[in-house]
Write a protein that holds these residues in place. Structure first.
Motif, mmCIF file in Angstrom:
data_model
loop_
_atom_site.group_PDB
_atom_site.id
_atom_site.type_symbol
_atom_site.label_atom_id
_atom_site.label_comp_id
_atom_site.label_asym_id
_atom_site.label_seq_id
_atom_site.Cartn_x
_atom_site.Cartn_y
_atom_site.Cartn_z
ATOM 1 N N ASP A 86 58.117 63.620 52.125
ATOM 2 C CA ASP A 86 59.051 62.831 51.323
ATOM 3 C C ASP A 86 60.261 62.393 52.145
ATOM 4 O O ASP A 86 60.818 61.308 51.918
ATOM 5 C CB ASP A 86 59.502 63.638 50.110
ATOM 6 N N MET A 87 60.677 63.224 53.102
ATOM 7 C CA MET A 87 61.805 62.860 53.955
ATOM 8 C C MET A 87 61.420 61.750 54.931
ATOM 9 O O MET A 87 62.242 60.902 55.280
ATOM 10 C CB MET A 87 62.294 64.091 54.724
ATOM 11 N N ALA A 88 60.159 61.753 55.356
ATOM 12 C CA ALA A 88 59.717 60.787 56.367
ATOM 13 C C ALA A 88 59.279 59.452 55.768
ATOM 14 O O ALA A 88 59.412 58.409 56.415
ATOM 15 C CB ALA A 88 58.574 61.387 57.185
ATOM 16 N N ILE A 89 58.775 59.441 54.544
ATOM 17 C CA ILE A 89 58.187 58.235 53.976
ATOM 18 C C ILE A 89 59.225 57.130 53.814
ATOM 19 O O ILE A 89 58.885 55.939 53.792
ATOM 20 C CB ILE A 89 57.503 58.542 52.610
ATOM 21 N N VAL A 90 60.518 57.493 53.759
ATOM 22 C CA VAL A 90 61.563 56.479 53.611
ATOM 23 C C VAL A 90 61.614 55.550 54.822
ATOM 24 O O VAL A 90 62.189 54.458 54.749
ATOM 25 C CB VAL A 90 62.942 57.130 53.390
ATOM 26 N N ALA A 91 61.010 55.960 55.937
ATOM 27 C CA ALA A 91 61.009 55.111 57.131
ATOM 28 C C ALA A 91 60.056 53.930 56.995
ATOM 29 O O ALA A 91 60.168 52.953 57.736
ATOM 30 C CB ALA A 91 60.641 55.935 58.364
ATOM 31 N N ASN A 92 59.115 54.006 56.058
ATOM 32 C CA ASN A 92 58.210 52.893 55.820
ATOM 33 C C ASN A 92 58.894 51.917 54.860
ATOM 34 O O ASN A 92 59.164 52.275 53.704
ATOM 35 C CB ASN A 92 56.894 53.383 55.219
ATOM 36 N N PRO A 93 59.181 50.701 55.304
ATOM 37 C CA PRO A 93 59.931 49.770 54.462
ATOM 38 C C PRO A 93 59.121 49.167 53.316
ATOM 39 O O PRO A 93 59.694 48.506 52.432
ATOM 40 C CB PRO A 93 60.362 48.683 55.454
ATOM 41 N N GLU A 94 57.812 49.379 53.308
ATOM 42 C CA GLU A 94 56.980 48.815 52.244
ATOM 43 C C GLU A 94 57.264 49.502 50.905
ATOM 44 O O GLU A 94 57.356 50.738 50.842
ATOM 45 C CB GLU A 94 55.503 48.968 52.584
ATOM 46 N N PRO A 95 57.389 48.749 49.819
ATOM 47 C CA PRO A 95 57.597 49.368 48.501
ATOM 48 C C PRO A 95 56.413 50.251 48.112
ATOM 49 O O PRO A 95 55.256 49.900 48.353
ATOM 50 C CB PRO A 95 57.713 48.156 47.552
ATOM 51 N N ASN A 96 56.727 51.404 47.547
ATOM 52 C CA ASN A 96 55.699 52.331 47.052
ATOM 53 C C ASN A 96 54.700 52.730 48.141
ATOM 54 O O ASN A 96 53.506 52.922 47.879
ATOM 55 C CB ASN A 96 54.949 51.718 45.863
ATOM 56 N N ALA A 97 55.178 52.871 49.354
ATOM 57 C CA ALA A 97 54.307 53.244 50.475
ATOM 58 C C ALA A 97 53.735 54.640 50.253
ATOM 59 O O ALA A 97 54.397 55.525 49.698
ATOM 60 C CB ALA A 97 55.087 53.200 51.781
ATOM 61 N N THR A 98 52.514 54.838 50.700
ATOM 62 C CA THR A 98 51.850 56.139 50.589
ATOM 63 C C THR A 98 51.573 56.747 51.967
ATOM 64 O O THR A 98 50.946 57.793 52.065
ATOM 65 C CB THR A 98 50.516 56.003 49.835
ATOM 66 N N PHE A 99 52.047 56.091 53.009
ATOM 67 C CA PHE A 99 51.859 56.614 54.362
ATOM 68 C C PHE A 99 52.995 56.098 55.240
ATOM 69 O O PHE A 99 53.727 55.175 54.878
ATOM 70 C CB PHE A 99 50.520 56.144 54.953
#
Length: 260
Positions: A82-95
């Motif tokens: 959860d801390m790392a997923i914020v680095a993906n700029p895509e909305p509702n990213a799952t990876f």
């Protein structure tokens, strides 16, 4: 392979398995593999606990990797995702990918123990000069909280002095405390909050689990309470304010005490 002279404190560990984790041999990253400023995530990818190419890292993969390699419980592994997923700029990213974690001031930050600040260039490749700055404060064979905290504070001071874009928010401080305590979590004595310097240096330099030095995955499950306790210990050791006044035998000191 050059043999490493180990301190006597490692002698009892030599009975442990010295082979790479079963099914997870180490392999250096290829030219198209993503890597990140975090040496542990790189290590987990190099051992293929996480995808070796550094792509498509899902919550299930993070939870599994943290559990298999370091014996983190499921909720802690999920929190790391959860801390790392914020680095993906895509909305509702799952990876996320390791490349995305290179974004400055998301999780990556100034005054790393082993990487250069973004202002000076590459922020994700091991930097020998920076690591030598850090190691100058590791003054014993066994690193304690004070040594680790001293290296953290020194790197912040160096960055603040020479990087005109130096940024270090309270959020980044939280990340930094966790990073500095990570070697204890992975390789050290959880109760004493200490870790063998040889293991830590090997890990940073090679981005490889130090099984060749006798280390093996701990049997105790790591949970958020353990992480919180260790980060608080590092936080306390990072303070430059002491808990009591040093005793100085001087009449002038007594006079000053009366004045102030």
């Amino acid at each position: 392979m050059r043999l490493i002279s180990l301190p006597a404190t490692l002698s009892i560990a030599l009975a442990a398995a010295i082979e790479p984790p079963e099914g997870h041999p180490w392999l250096a990253p290829g030219p198209n593999d993503y890597r990140v400023p975090c040496p542990m995530l790189n290590t987990l990818s190099n051992h293929q606990f996480l995808p070796r190419d550094g792509r498509n890292i899902t919550k299930d993969k993070v939870v599994s990797a943290m559990s298999s390699a370091l014996n983190f419980n499921e909720s802690l592994g999920a929190l790391m995702f959860d801390m790392a997923i914020v680095a993906n700029p895509e909305p509702n990213a799952t990876f996320f990918t390791l490349y995305q974690l290179n974004r400055h001031n998301v999780l990556e930050h100034d005054s790393s123990l082993s990487r250069s600040d973004t202002f000076f260039g590459n922020n994700h490749v091991f930097n020998e000069s920076i690591f030598n700055e850090t190691k100058a404060y590791w003054t014993g064979e066994i690193l304690d909280a004070n040594m680790l905290a001293n290296s953290k504070v020194a790197r912040q001071l160096s960055s603040k002095a020479f990087n005109p874009n130096y940024t270090f928010t309270s959020t980044i401080e939280g990340f930094s405390l966790g990073e500095v305590s990570a070697p204890i979590v992975a390789f050290g004595d959880l109760q004493a909050a200490t870790v063998n310097r040889t293991l830590v240096e090997y890990f940073f330099r090679n981005e490889r689990l130090p099984t060749e030095l006798g280390w093996s995955t701990r049997t105790e499950i790591i949970n958020i309470d353990i992480i919180s306790r260790l980060t608080q210990i590092i936080s306390n050791a990072s303070s430059l304010i002491t808990t009591s006044e040093a005793v100085v035998s001087s009449p002038r000191r007594d006079l000053h005490a009366g004045i102030y």
